[in-house]
Design an enzyme around this catalytic site. Structure first.
Site, mmCIF file in Angstrom:
data_model
loop_
_atom_site.group_PDB
_atom_site.id
_atom_site.type_symbol
_atom_site.label_atom_id
_atom_site.label_comp_id
_atom_site.label_asym_id
_atom_site.label_seq_id
_atom_site.Cartn_x
_atom_site.Cartn_y
_atom_site.Cartn_z
ATOM 1 N N HIS A 1 0.225 -2.830 6.383
ATOM 2 C CA HIS A 1 -0.789 -2.610 7.516
ATOM 3 C C HIS A 1 -1.902 -3.699 7.099
ATOM 4 O O HIS A 1 -3.233 -3.548 7.075
ATOM 5 C CB HIS A 1 -1.337 -1.542 8.048
ATOM 6 C CG HIS A 1 -1.103 -0.608 6.835
ATOM 7 N ND1 HIS A 1 -0.216 0.100 5.288
ATOM 8 C CD2 HIS A 1 -2.013 -0.052 6.222
ATOM 9 C CE1 HIS A 1 -0.782 0.543 4.674
ATOM 10 N NE2 HIS A 1 -2.348 0.211 5.097
ATOM 11 N N HIS B 1 4.730 6.331 1.370
ATOM 12 C CA HIS B 1 4.692 7.605 2.685
ATOM 13 C C HIS B 1 4.996 7.553 3.966
ATOM 14 O O HIS B 1 6.552 8.240 4.354
ATOM 15 C CB HIS B 1 3.354 7.951 3.269
ATOM 16 C CG HIS B 1 2.244 8.617 1.892
ATOM 17 N ND1 HIS B 1 2.920 9.102 1.014
ATOM 18 C CD2 HIS B 1 1.264 8.327 1.519
ATOM 19 C CE1 HIS B 1 2.054 9.565 -0.709
ATOM 20 N NE2 HIS B 1 0.718 8.848 0.300
ATOM 21 N N CYS C 1 0.844 -1.325 0.071
ATOM 22 C CA CYS C 1 -0.145 -0.103 0.073
ATOM 23 C C CYS C 1 0.870 0.996 0.230
ATOM 24 O O CYS C 1 2.182 0.895 0.624
ATOM 25 C CB CYS C 1 -0.834 0.393 1.226
ATOM 26 S SG CYS C 1 -2.402 1.679 1.380
ATOM 27 N N SER D 1 0.555 3.975 1.959
ATOM 28 C CA SER D 1 0.571 4.612 2.793
ATOM 29 C C SER D 1 2.227 4.497 3.243
ATOM 30 O O SER D 1 2.890 4.758 4.266
ATOM 31 C CB SER D 1 -0.570 4.002 3.337
ATOM 32 O OG SER D 1 -1.719 4.411 3.473
ATOM 33 N N CYS E 1 -7.079 -3.160 3.906
ATOM 34 C CA CYS E 1 -7.136 -2.186 3.907
ATOM 35 C C CYS E 1 -7.310 -1.400 2.654
ATOM 36 O O CYS E 1 -8.707 -0.838 2.752
ATOM 37 C CB CYS E 1 -5.738 -1.457 3.446
ATOM 38 S SG CYS E 1 -5.179 0.151 3.804
HETATM 39 N N1 COD Z 1 -4.063 13.627 -10.036
HETATM 40 C C1 COD Z 1 -4.260 12.344 -10.384
HETATM 41 N N2 COD Z 1 -3.937 11.489 -10.048
HETATM 42 C C2 COD Z 1 -2.656 11.075 -9.523
HETATM 43 C C3 COD Z 1 -1.867 12.393 -8.997
HETATM 44 C C4 COD Z 1 -2.667 13.738 -9.912
HETATM 45 N N3 COD Z 1 -1.861 15.025 -9.384
HETATM 46 N N4 COD Z 1 -0.645 12.808 -8.498
HETATM 47 C C5 COD Z 1 -0.894 11.056 -8.320
HETATM 48 N N5 COD Z 1 -1.725 10.066 -8.937
HETATM 49 C C6 COD Z 1 -2.517 9.309 -8.890
HETATM 50 C C7 COD Z 1 -1.140 8.059 -9.497
HETATM 51 O O1 COD Z 1 -1.050 7.685 -10.465
HETATM 52 C C8 COD Z 1 -2.290 7.280 -8.457
HETATM 53 O O2 COD Z 1 -2.842 6.494 -9.551
HETATM 54 C C9 COD Z 1 -2.542 6.889 -7.840
HETATM 55 O O3 COD Z 1 -2.902 8.504 -7.431
HETATM 56 C C10 COD Z 1 -2.296 6.658 -5.909
HETATM 57 O O4 COD Z 1 -2.012 4.930 -6.213
HETATM 58 P P1 COD Z 1 -1.278 4.328 -5.800
HETATM 59 O O5 COD Z 1 -1.657 3.019 -6.028
HETATM 60 O O6 COD Z 1 0.093 4.839 -5.056
HETATM 61 O O7 COD Z 1 -1.507 4.576 -3.552
HETATM 62 P P2 COD Z 1 -3.069 4.259 -2.559
HETATM 63 O O8 COD Z 1 -3.451 3.858 -3.088
HETATM 64 O O9 COD Z 1 -2.511 2.088 -2.284
HETATM 65 O O10 COD Z 1 -2.838 4.424 -1.719
HETATM 66 C C11 COD Z 1 -3.566 6.068 -1.705
HETATM 67 C C12 COD Z 1 -3.795 6.997 -0.546
HETATM 68 C C13 COD Z 1 -4.436 7.964 -0.169
HETATM 69 C C14 COD Z 1 -4.125 5.263 0.602
HETATM 70 C C15 COD Z 1 -1.987 6.857 0.406
HETATM 71 O O11 COD Z 1 -1.409 7.480 -0.670
HETATM 72 C C16 COD Z 1 -1.967 8.149 1.861
HETATM 73 O O12 COD Z 1 -3.014 8.911 1.521
HETATM 74 N N6 COD Z 1 -1.608 7.286 2.630
HETATM 75 C C17 COD Z 1 -2.357 8.123 4.036
HETATM 76 C C18 COD Z 1 -4.021 7.930 4.274
HETATM 77 C C19 COD Z 1 -3.642 6.559 5.237
HETATM 78 O O13 COD Z 1 -3.307 6.004 6.504
HETATM 79 N N7 COD Z 1 -4.581 6.078 4.996
HETATM 80 C C20 COD Z 1 -4.772 4.962 5.465
HETATM 81 C C21 COD Z 1 -4.168 3.343 5.465
HETATM 82 S S1 COD Z 1 -4.262 3.222 3.159
HETATM 83 ZN ZN ZN Z 2 -3.285 1.285 2.898
#
Ligand code: COD
Ligand code: ZN
Length: 367
Positions: free
Chosen positions: A61, A45, A40, A42, A168
């Site tokens: 997680h 991050h 994930c 997160s 998650c």
């Molecule tokens: N505009 C549009 N899309 C975008 C941009 C942008 N400016 N920047 C990035 N993206 C896209 C990427 O291409 C990608 O497809 C997507 O955003 C992000 O996806 P992933 O697969 O990299 O990330 P995820 O889905 O695993 O995680 C996203 C979260 C938002 C959950 C993560 O980044 C986060 O903020 N986690 C902290 C919050 C938390 O703890 N949540 C609980 C546990 S997940």
């Molecule tokens: Zn997660």
């Protein structure tokens, strides 16, 4: 006992696979032999310092496994049970637990902030040095000790690799739709970020009966996935202004719900700007803790727009995980298509490099 675990020693470093000592479970705790752990964003991050966590820590997680041992006074689980670790422990009796909002319980927050279990200590050591737990789960370890209340039993015949995703990505995304926003049938929804969590917002919106589901991302492959998971329209924000494109697709009205599933102030603002009157923006992504976002009072008041957040899908995992399992078995929740790659645990850094490159949707490591 000994276990191989992926440790983050410092921000900016890769994960280091080391053999750690895992103490047996204490009263009210269980030892899980991990089967699979989800990759994930997160956790990434935390590696990049975007999210804070006490270090050194065993990250992970999202996961699934089998109970290997139970500590004294454990009554609800036994060795051999298949479980999903829950990354927000909840006490079950506080105001928020009683109100069906266990993700807001203080107990879970305590574990997340301190990296230690409820008695203030950790069960992991490396050459005598304390290693922290992440969110009380630490699924990037062959074995992990978690509170009994933070392990949820699932049916033995449910595939453990699919189960890991529920812990998650799926519950956070689908839950944000069902419980965060309470999306109504026939409504319009925009999703900023079609990654591992955002794609679950998309499929959650489809299950909830949304009529227009507009996916926004920067990558063509993610938008292709979005269509397969129920998006009716896609917008590449690298090519067009997503706010304008959403207004065009909704005849100038804006959407009823806009989800931000990236974690950037700019896209949070875009989500808000895409709303209709009385529309709701739901922020799932987290920016570095010091950042702020501002919105015009004009639309907040005169258009009664709502800006809110959703953590852990605002879910009740003990009710929602069985529901998600039922939806999968009924062919309504896509888990097989969500799992785009499986890596051996030894390749966990490659799995994160692929996530950073934007490959696939959700991957897992298996032990
Ligand atoms: N505009 C549009 N899309 C975008 C941009 C942008 N400016 N920047 C990035 N993206 C896209 C990427 O291409 C990608 O497809 C997507 O955003 C992000 O996806 P992933 O697969 O990299 O990330 P995820 O889905 O695993 O995680 C996203 C979260 C938002 C959950 C993560 O980044 C986060 O903020 N986690 C902290 C919050 C938390 O703890 N949540 C609980 C546990 S997940
Ligand atoms: Zn997660």
């Amino acid at each position: 006992m000994k276990a191989k675990a992926a440790i983050l020693f410092a921000v900016g470093k890769k994960l280091d696979i080391r053999v750690v000592d895992v103490e047996p479970p204490r009263p009210g705790e269980v030892l899980i032999q991990m089967a699979a752990a989800g990759i994930c964003h997160s956790d990434l991050h935390v590696m990049t310092g975007h999210l804070e966590a006490p270090l050194p820590v065993i990250l992970g997680h999202e996961g699934s496994g089998v109970v290997a041992e139970v500590g004294p006074a454990v009554t609800s689980l036994k060795p051999g049970d298949h479980v999903i670790p829950l990354w927000r422990l909840s006490c079950g009796v506080c105001e928020y637990c009683s109100d069906g909002r266990p993700a807001l319980c203080a107990e879970g927050l305590q574990i997340r902030k301190t990296g230690r279990l409820l008695d203030g200590s950790t069960r992991f050591k490396l050459n005598g040095m304390e290693i922290k737990h992440f969110a009380g789960v630490s699924s990037f370890s062959e074995y992990s000790v978690v509170p009994e209340k933070a392990a949820f039993k699932i049916p033995d015949d449910f595939p453990l690799d699919r189960a890991a995703l529920l812990g998650c990505g799926v519950i956070t995304g689908v839950g944000a739709v069902f419980h965060g926003a309470r999306v109504k049938p026939g409504s319009s929804v925009a999703i900023f970020g079609s990654g591992g969590v955002g794609i679950n917002v998309i499929q959650g919106a489809a299950i909830a009966g949304a009529e227009k589901i507009i996916a926004v991302d920067l990558l063509a492959n993610k938008l292709e996935f979005a269509r397969r998971f129920g998006a009716t329209h896609t917008i590449n924000a690298k090519e067009v202004d997503p706010v304008e494109a959403i207004r065009t697709l909704t005849d100038g009205r804006g959407v009823d719900y806009a989800f931000e599933v990236i974690g950037l102030p700019a896209t949070i603002r875009q989500a808000y700007d895409s709303l209709s009157k009385r529309g709701m923006a739901i922020v799932v992504g987290v920016t570095p803790m010091t950042m702020e976002v501002s919105v015009p009072i004009m639309t907040l008041v005169f258009e009664e727009r709502v800006l809110t957040g959703s953590i852990y899908g605002s879910s009740r995992p003990r009710i929602d995980i069985p529901m998600l399992i039922n939806l999968y078995r009924a062919g309504k929740l896509k888990l097989d298509e969500l799992l785009t790659r499986t890596y051996p645990f030894s390749q966990i850094n490659e799995a994160y490099a692929a996530l950073e490159r934007g490959e696939g949707l959700r991957s897992i490591v298996t032990f």
